[in-house]
Motif scaffolding. Structure first.
Motif, PDB file in Angstrom:
ATOM      1  N   PRO A   1       0.807  -1.231   0.000  1.00 51.47           N
ATOM      2  CA  PRO A   1       0.000   0.000   0.000  1.00 51.47           C
ATOM      3  C   PRO A   1       0.839   1.280   0.000  1.00 51.47           C
ATOM      4  N   ASP A   2       2.104   1.173   0.391  1.00 52.31           N
ATOM      5  CA  ASP A   2       2.969   2.348   0.410  1.00 52.31           C
ATOM      6  C   ASP A   2       3.583   2.663  -0.955  1.00 52.31           C
ATOM      7  N   LYS A   3       3.433   1.718  -1.881  1.00 47.77           N
ATOM      8  CA  LYS A   3       4.094   1.904  -3.181  1.00 47.77           C
ATOM      9  C   LYS A   3       3.147   1.951  -4.375  1.00 47.77           C
ATOM     10  N   THR A   4       1.990   1.298  -4.260  1.00 49.14           N
ATOM     11  CA  THR A   4       1.124   1.222  -5.428  1.00 49.14           C
ATOM     12  C   THR A   4       0.230   2.458  -5.591  1.00 49.14           C
ATOM     13  N   ASN A   5       0.003   2.831  -6.844  1.00 46.37           N
ATOM     14  CA  ASN A   5      -0.934   3.906  -7.172  1.00 46.37           C
ATOM     15  C   ASN A   5      -2.169   3.352  -7.868  1.00 46.37           C
ATOM     16  N   ASP A   6      -2.255   2.049  -7.916  1.00 50.30           N
ATOM     17  CA  ASP A   6      -3.369   1.386  -8.595  1.00 50.30           C
ATOM     18  C   ASP A   6      -4.647   1.517  -7.766  1.00 50.30           C
ATOM     19  N   LYS A   7      -5.622   2.230  -8.283  1.00 53.31           N
ATOM     20  CA  LYS A   7      -6.866   2.454  -7.554  1.00 53.31           C
ATOM     21  C   LYS A   7      -7.718   1.185  -7.505  1.00 53.31           C
ATOM     22  N   TRP A   8      -7.671   0.381  -8.576  1.00 57.06           N
ATOM     23  CA  TRP A   8      -8.513  -0.809  -8.623  1.00 57.06           C
ATOM     24  C   TRP A   8      -8.116  -1.808  -7.547  1.00 57.06           C
ATOM     25  N   ILE A   9      -6.828  -2.039  -7.380  1.00 55.46           N
ATOM     26  CA  ILE A   9      -6.381  -3.052  -6.417  1.00 55.46           C
ATOM     27  C   ILE A   9      -6.804  -2.682  -5.006  1.00 55.46           C
ATOM     28  N   ARG A  10      -6.928  -1.389  -4.737  1.00 51.24           N
ATOM     29  CA  ARG A  10      -7.343  -0.937  -3.401  1.00 51.24           C
ATOM     30  C   ARG A  10      -8.828  -1.184  -3.140  1.00 51.24           C
ATOM     31  N   THR A  11      -9.573  -1.518  -4.188  1.00 51.09           N
ATOM     32  CA  THR A  11     -11.000  -1.829  -3.998  1.00 51.09           C
ATOM     33  C   THR A  11     -11.222  -3.293  -3.616  1.00 51.09           C
ATOM     34  N   ARG A  12     -10.197  -4.116  -3.747  1.00 47.73           N
ATOM     35  CA  ARG A  12     -10.336  -5.531  -3.410  1.00 47.73           C
ATOM     36  C   ARG A  12     -10.407  -5.720  -1.894  1.00 47.73           C
ATOM     37  N   PRO A  13     -11.274  -6.614  -1.425  1.00 47.03           N
ATOM     38  CA  PRO A  13     -11.413  -6.831   0.023  1.00 47.03           C
ATOM     39  C   PRO A  13     -10.138  -7.437   0.624  1.00 47.03           C
ATOM     40  N   VAL A  14      -9.584  -6.754   1.604  1.00 45.88           N
ATOM     41  CA  VAL A  14      -8.344  -7.211   2.238  1.00 45.88           C
ATOM     42  C   VAL A  14      -8.634  -8.367   3.190  1.00 45.88           C
ATOM     43  N   ILE A  15      -7.853  -9.439   3.064  1.00 47.54           N
ATOM     44  CA  ILE A  15      -7.999 -10.612   3.923  1.00 47.54           C
ATOM     45  C   ILE A  15      -7.046 -10.525   5.110  1.00 47.54           C
ATOM     46  N   THR A  16      -5.797 -10.175   4.826  1.00 46.82           N
ATOM     47  CA  THR A  16      -4.804 -10.107   5.887  1.00 46.82           C
ATOM     48  C   THR A  16      -3.618  -9.261   5.446  1.00 46.82           C
ATOM     49  N   ARG A  17      -2.790  -8.905   6.415  1.00 45.59           N
ATOM     50  CA  ARG A  17      -1.540  -8.211   6.122  1.00 45.59           C
ATOM     51  C   ARG A  17      -0.380  -9.053   6.635  1.00 45.59           C
ATOM     52  N   ILE A  18       0.618  -9.252   5.777  1.00 40.56           N
ATOM     53  CA  ILE A  18       1.829  -9.983   6.155  1.00 40.56           C
ATOM     54  C   ILE A  18       3.021  -9.154   5.694  1.00 40.56           C
ATOM     55  N   GLY A  19       3.788  -8.681   6.662  1.00 38.60           N
ATOM     56  CA  GLY A  19       4.905  -7.808   6.317  1.00 38.60           C
ATOM     57  C   GLY A  19       4.430  -6.515   5.683  1.00 38.60           C
ATOM     58  N   LYS A  20       4.992  -6.175   4.540  1.00 36.59           N
ATOM     59  CA  LYS A  20       4.615  -4.942   3.859  1.00 36.59           C
ATOM     60  C   LYS A  20       3.464  -5.126   2.879  1.00 36.59           C
ATOM     61  N   HIS A  21       3.009  -6.361   2.699  1.00 34.19           N
ATOM     62  CA  HIS A  21       1.968  -6.642   1.702  1.00 34.19           C
ATOM     63  C   HIS A  21       0.580  -6.820   2.318  1.00 34.19           C
ATOM     64  N   LEU A  22      -0.395  -6.280   1.643  1.00 34.61           N
ATOM     65  CA  LEU A  22      -1.796  -6.577   1.940  1.00 34.61           C
ATOM     66  C   LEU A  22      -2.240  -7.667   0.971  1.00 34.61           C
ATOM     67  N   PHE A  23      -2.947  -8.675   1.481  1.00 39.08           N
ATOM     68  CA  PHE A  23      -3.413  -9.764   0.653  1.00 39.08           C
ATOM     69  C   PHE A  23      -4.932  -9.684   0.552  1.00 39.08           C
ATOM     70  N   ALA A  24      -5.414  -9.721  -0.683  1.00 35.57           N
ATOM     71  CA  ALA A  24      -6.826  -9.471  -0.931  1.00 35.57           C
ATOM     72  C   ALA A  24      -7.465 -10.555  -1.794  1.00 35.57           C
ATOM     73  N   GLY A  25      -8.797 -10.613  -1.721  1.00 32.55           N
ATOM     74  CA  GLY A  25      -9.538 -11.597  -2.500  1.00 32.55           C
ATOM     75  C   GLY A  25     -10.140 -10.995  -3.754  1.00 32.55           C
TER      76      GLY A  25
END
Length: 227
Positions: free
Chosen positions: A203-227
């Motif tokens: 989330p600190d690096k991406t500018n992709d608006k679509w990926i931010r609309t995906r429901p977040v399942i969990t966070r591991i390290g610097k990554h958000l994992f979504a469905g």
């Protein structure tokens, strides 16, 4: 006259041998393709389906006959099993699902190649992440293989245009570590700390608006994992 007859017979023999060799090669190629491409899913039949039904029955999810026919009841039970084990519940018995069911696959010729390929994308996409984060990236790749939304082969998912920045920026071609290879093997064996995620992003690096609309399942390290 006899001399020409012998030559003619030789020519016919050569042609027949050529046809046999070509036909044999074609059958072998076709058989290899079928072996690599086939996954047990609705409509499938055979010994693997019987094994799936047996394991599902042992887990108390399937009450039908062990007949080797992948019908509605088998599919329903498999989806329940996948959901229970945090797998993508698509009702298709892919590598992760079979691993969770403790069913070994017969296609072992490409296993090492697949581990290396998965290790390369894990290394490139999660370099610097903790080990569980590396396994998580591998799990996302394999979840995509099982999902009808993505290509149904490991190479197809990894090389899908625009899917992974590491392919385009060259990091995919850098050397991999033993740790990334181990993470690849663990994810192939069924470990999925993401809970079935199909996407991940920083989330600190991406500018992709679509990926931010995906429901977040969990966070591991610097990554958000979504469905």
């Amino acid at each position: 006259m006899k001399k020409y007859k012998i030559k003619f017979q030789k020519i016919i023999s050569i042609i027949l041998i050529g046809i046999c060799l070509f036909t044999g090669s074609f059958i072998a190629i076709s058989s290899n393709n079928i072996t690599e491409q086939t996954l047990s899913k609705h409509g499938s039949r055979g010994e693997e389906v019987k094994s799936i039904q047996t394991k599902l029955k042992e887990n108390g999810l399937y009450n039908g006959e062990i007949d080797g026919i992948f019908g509605n009841e088998t599919q329903k039970a498999l989806k329940q099993f996948q959901k229970k084990n945090n797998l993508n519940s698509d009702g298709i018995a892919g590598p992760q699902t079979l691993a969770k069911l403790n069913i070994s696959t017969t296609n072992t010729t490409t296993t090492d190649t697949e581990v290396n390929l998965l290790a390369r994308i894990i290394s490139a996409e999660s370099r610097g992440e903790q080990y569980i984060g590396q396994v998580a990236v591998g799990a996302v790749v394999l979840n995509r293989v099982e999902s009808p939304l993505f290509p149904d082969t490991l190479a197809g998912v990894i090389y899908q245009p625009g899917a992974f920045t590491a392919i385009t920026d060259g990091q995919f071609n850098e050397p991999t570590s033993q740790e990334s290879r181990r993470a690849a093997q663990d994810s192939i064996n069924g470990q999925d700390p993401t809970g079935g995620a199909l996407y991940y992003y920083n989330p600190d690096k991406t500018n992709d608006k679509w990926i931010r609309t995906r429901p977040v399942i969990t966070r591991i390290g610097k990554h958000l994992f979504a469905g």
